[in-house]
Design a protein around this motif. Structure first.
Motif, PDB file in Angstrom:
ATOM      1  N   ASN A  30       4.051  14.896 -13.164  1.00 45.06           N
ATOM      2  CA  ASN A  30       3.062  15.264 -14.172  1.00 45.06           C
ATOM      3  C   ASN A  30       3.200  16.754 -14.481  1.00 45.06           C
ATOM      4  OD1 ASN A  30       0.886  15.384 -15.876  1.00 45.06           O
ATOM      5  ND2 ASN A  30      -0.603  14.664 -14.368  1.00 45.06           N
ATOM      6  N   THR A  31       2.845  17.127 -15.699  1.00 46.12           N
ATOM      7  CA  THR A  31       2.980  18.532 -16.087  1.00 46.12           C
ATOM      8  C   THR A  31       1.998  19.421 -15.341  1.00 46.12           C
ATOM      9  OG1 THR A  31       1.490  18.154 -17.944  1.00 46.12           O
ATOM     10  CG2 THR A  31       3.860  17.976 -18.373  1.00 46.12           C
ATOM     11  N   THR A  32       0.850  18.898 -14.959  1.00 49.06           N
ATOM     12  CA  THR A  32      -0.128  19.708 -14.220  1.00 49.06           C
ATOM     13  C   THR A  32      -0.077  19.434 -12.717  1.00 49.06           C
ATOM     14  OG1 THR A  32      -1.834  18.037 -14.542  1.00 49.06           O
ATOM     15  CG2 THR A  32      -1.698  19.808 -16.173  1.00 49.06           C
ATOM     16  N   GLY A  33       0.790  18.538 -12.286  1.00 50.15           N
ATOM     17  CA  GLY A  33       0.893  18.202 -10.860  1.00 50.15           C
ATOM     18  C   GLY A  33       1.888  19.086 -10.143  1.00 50.15           C
ATOM     19  N   THR A  34       1.823  19.062  -8.825  1.00 53.26           N
ATOM     20  CA  THR A  34       2.750  19.840  -8.003  1.00 53.26           C
ATOM     21  C   THR A  34       3.378  18.931  -6.953  1.00 53.26           C
ATOM     22  OG1 THR A  34       1.043  20.425  -6.396  1.00 53.26           O
ATOM     23  CG2 THR A  34       1.344  21.923  -8.267  1.00 53.26           C
ATOM     24  N   VAL A  35       4.477  19.394  -6.422  1.00 53.79           N
ATOM     25  CA  VAL A  35       5.144  18.640  -5.359  1.00 53.79           C
ATOM     26  C   VAL A  35       4.297  18.670  -4.083  1.00 53.79           C
ATOM     27  CG1 VAL A  35       7.217  18.513  -3.927  1.00 53.79           C
ATOM     28  CG2 VAL A  35       7.414  19.065  -6.346  1.00 53.79           C
ATOM     29  N   LEU A  36       3.652  19.788  -3.836  1.00 56.49           N
ATOM     30  CA  LEU A  36       2.781  19.878  -2.663  1.00 56.49           C
ATOM     31  C   LEU A  36       1.631  18.878  -2.777  1.00 56.49           C
ATOM     32  CD1 LEU A  36       2.120  21.330  -0.013  1.00 56.49           C
ATOM     33  CD2 LEU A  36       0.740  22.933  -1.348  1.00 56.49           C
ATOM     34  N   GLY A  37       1.065  18.766  -3.950  1.00 55.24           N
ATOM     35  CA  GLY A  37       0.013  17.774  -4.170  1.00 55.24           C
ATOM     36  C   GLY A  37       0.526  16.360  -3.988  1.00 55.24           C
ATOM     37  N   ALA A  38       1.762  16.117  -4.394  1.00 58.85           N
ATOM     38  CA  ALA A  38       2.364  14.795  -4.221  1.00 58.85           C
ATOM     39  C   ALA A  38       2.566  14.477  -2.742  1.00 58.85           C
ATOM     40  CB  ALA A  38       3.687  14.724  -4.963  1.00 58.85           C
ATOM     41  N   VAL A  39       2.984  15.473  -1.979  1.00 67.50           N
ATOM     42  CA  VAL A  39       3.168  15.263  -0.531  1.00 67.50           C
ATOM     43  C   VAL A  39       1.847  14.942   0.131  1.00 67.50           C
ATOM     44  CG1 VAL A  39       3.792  16.428   1.630  1.00 67.50           C
ATOM     45  CG2 VAL A  39       5.258  16.641  -0.375  1.00 67.50           C
ATOM     46  N   PHE A  40       0.805  15.702  -0.199  1.00 70.91           N
ATOM     47  CA  PHE A  40      -0.506  15.436   0.385  1.00 70.91           C
ATOM     48  C   PHE A  40      -1.069  14.098  -0.079  1.00 70.91           C
ATOM     49  CE2 PHE A  40      -0.690  20.011   1.386  1.00 70.91           C
ATOM     50  CZ  PHE A  40      -1.030  19.888   2.725  1.00 70.91           C
ATOM     51  N   TRP A  74       0.841  -1.204   0.000  1.00 68.53           N
ATOM     52  CA  TRP A  74       0.000   0.000   0.000  1.00 68.53           C
ATOM     53  C   TRP A  74       0.874   1.251   0.000  1.00 68.53           C
ATOM     54  CZ3 TRP A  74      -5.242   0.481  -0.383  1.00 68.53           C
ATOM     55  CH2 TRP A  74      -5.764   1.743  -0.146  1.00 68.53           C
ATOM     56  N   ILE A  75       1.906   1.262   0.833  1.00 63.96           N
ATOM     57  CA  ILE A  75       2.820   2.410   0.876  1.00 63.96           C
ATOM     58  C   ILE A  75       3.526   2.574  -0.471  1.00 63.96           C
ATOM     59  CG2 ILE A  75       5.035   3.154   1.884  1.00 63.96           C
ATOM     60  CD1 ILE A  75       2.773   3.922   3.626  1.00 63.96           C
ATOM     61  N   TYR A  76       3.918   1.452  -1.097  1.00 60.75           N
ATOM     62  CA  TYR A  76       4.588   1.526  -2.395  1.00 60.75           C
ATOM     63  C   TYR A  76       3.668   2.143  -3.447  1.00 60.75           C
ATOM     64  CZ  TYR A  76       6.797   0.098  -6.733  1.00 60.75           C
ATOM     65  OH  TYR A  76       7.351   0.110  -7.974  1.00 60.75           O
ATOM     66  N   VAL A  77       2.418   1.710  -3.473  1.00 57.02           N
ATOM     67  CA  VAL A  77       1.465   2.260  -4.450  1.00 57.02           C
ATOM     68  C   VAL A  77       1.227   3.742  -4.192  1.00 57.02           C
ATOM     69  CG1 VAL A  77      -0.939   2.162  -5.218  1.00 57.02           C
ATOM     70  CG2 VAL A  77       0.366   0.050  -4.929  1.00 57.02           C
ATOM     71  N   ALA A  78       1.093   4.119  -2.931  1.00 56.04           N
ATOM     72  CA  ALA A  78       0.900   5.540  -2.609  1.00 56.04           C
ATOM     73  C   ALA A  78       2.133   6.354  -2.999  1.00 56.04           C
ATOM     74  CB  ALA A  78       0.595   5.697  -1.126  1.00 56.04           C
ATOM     75  N   LEU A  79       3.309   5.794  -2.811  1.00 56.81           N
ATOM     76  CA  LEU A  79       4.534   6.480  -3.218  1.00 56.81           C
ATOM     77  C   LEU A  79       4.579   6.659  -4.733  1.00 56.81           C
ATOM     78  CD1 LEU A  79       7.300   7.616  -2.338  1.00 56.81           C
ATOM     79  CD2 LEU A  79       8.216   5.331  -2.747  1.00 56.81           C
ATOM     80  N   MET A  80       4.206   5.637  -5.467  1.00 55.52           N
ATOM     81  CA  MET A  80       4.186   5.744  -6.932  1.00 55.52           C
ATOM     82  C   MET A  80       3.136   6.756  -7.394  1.00 55.52           C
ATOM     83  SD  MET A  80       6.563   3.978  -8.222  1.00 55.52           S
ATOM     84  CE  MET A  80       7.612   4.342  -6.834  1.00 55.52           C
ATOM     85  N   MET A  81       2.000   6.819  -6.707  1.00 57.60           N
ATOM     86  CA  MET A  81       0.997   7.844  -7.032  1.00 57.60           C
ATOM     87  C   MET A  81       1.564   9.233  -6.798  1.00 57.60           C
ATOM     88  SD  MET A  81      -2.443   6.130  -5.391  1.00 57.60           S
ATOM     89  CE  MET A  81      -3.309   7.674  -5.346  1.00 57.60           C
ATOM     90  N   SER A  82       2.319   9.393  -5.722  1.00 54.02           N
ATOM     91  CA  SER A  82       2.914  10.689  -5.406  1.00 54.02           C
ATOM     92  C   SER A  82       3.969  11.070  -6.439  1.00 54.02           C
ATOM     93  CB  SER A  82       3.558  10.647  -4.020  1.00 54.02           C
ATOM     94  OG  SER A  82       2.597  10.385  -3.053  1.00 54.02           O
ATOM     95  N   VAL A  83       4.769  10.115  -6.834  1.00 51.54           N
ATOM     96  CA  VAL A  83       5.787  10.383  -7.857  1.00 51.54           C
ATOM     97  C   VAL A  83       5.113  10.767  -9.168  1.00 51.54           C
ATOM     98  CG1 VAL A  83       7.585   9.305  -9.263  1.00 51.54           C
ATOM     99  CG2 VAL A  83       7.554   8.972  -6.791  1.00 51.54           C
ATOM    100  N   ALA A  84       4.050  10.067  -9.525  1.00 53.29           N
ATOM    101  CA  ALA A  84       3.332  10.385 -10.763  1.00 53.29           C
ATOM    102  C   ALA A  84       2.741  11.789 -10.702  1.00 53.29           C
ATOM    103  CB  ALA A  84       2.241   9.356 -11.005  1.00 53.29           C
ATOM    104  N   GLU A  85       2.227  12.164  -9.546  1.00 55.34           N
ATOM    105  CA  GLU A  85       1.659  13.505  -9.430  1.00 55.34           C
ATOM    106  C   GLU A  85       2.749  14.569  -9.478  1.00 55.34           C
ATOM    107  OE1 GLU A  85      -1.484  16.181  -7.047  1.00 55.34           O
ATOM    108  OE2 GLU A  85      -1.575  14.005  -6.981  1.00 55.34           O
TER     109      GLU A  85
END
Length: 101
Positions: A22-32, A8-19
């Motif tokens: 992404n061109t429309t994503g932010t690092v703050l969004g990835a942290v949250f 679960w942590i691995y999948v959440a980490l990969m979701m954060s990396v993808a966010e």
């Protein structure tokens, strides 16, 4: 069960990396995303899974305290022959006052 939490942590980490990448994503969004989708649910599940172990530890500690208390009480009775260990009879500190009828 821990393998599920690690996954679960691995999948959440990969979701954060993808966010974050992404061109429309932010690092703050990835942290949250990582905190809300990964850390919060895993910590809640770990807390709930640890409840029986905490209860067993509390009961064991209480049993040890009770055994120690009973041992000290038994030693006090053995040492003086009296339950309170003082060698005096139990009495009130102040004698009761009797009123005249």
């Amino acid at each position: 069960m821990y393998i599920v939490l690690i996954g679960w942590i691995y999948v959440a980490l990969m979701m954060s990396v993808a966010e974050a990448t992404n061109t429309t994503g932010t690092v703050l969004g990835a942290v949250f995303t990582f905190l809300l989708y990964g850390v919060a649910p895993v910590s809640l599940v770990l807390y709930l899974m640890g409840t029986p172990a905490r209860k067993r530890a509390i009961k064991a500690r209480e049993a040890a305290e009770l055994a120690a208390y009973r041992q000290t009480q038994a030693q006090a009775v053995d040492a003086s022959g009296e339950p309170d260990g003082a060698g005096e009879t139990a009495a009130d500190a102040v004698a009761p006052v009797r009123e005249k009828p």
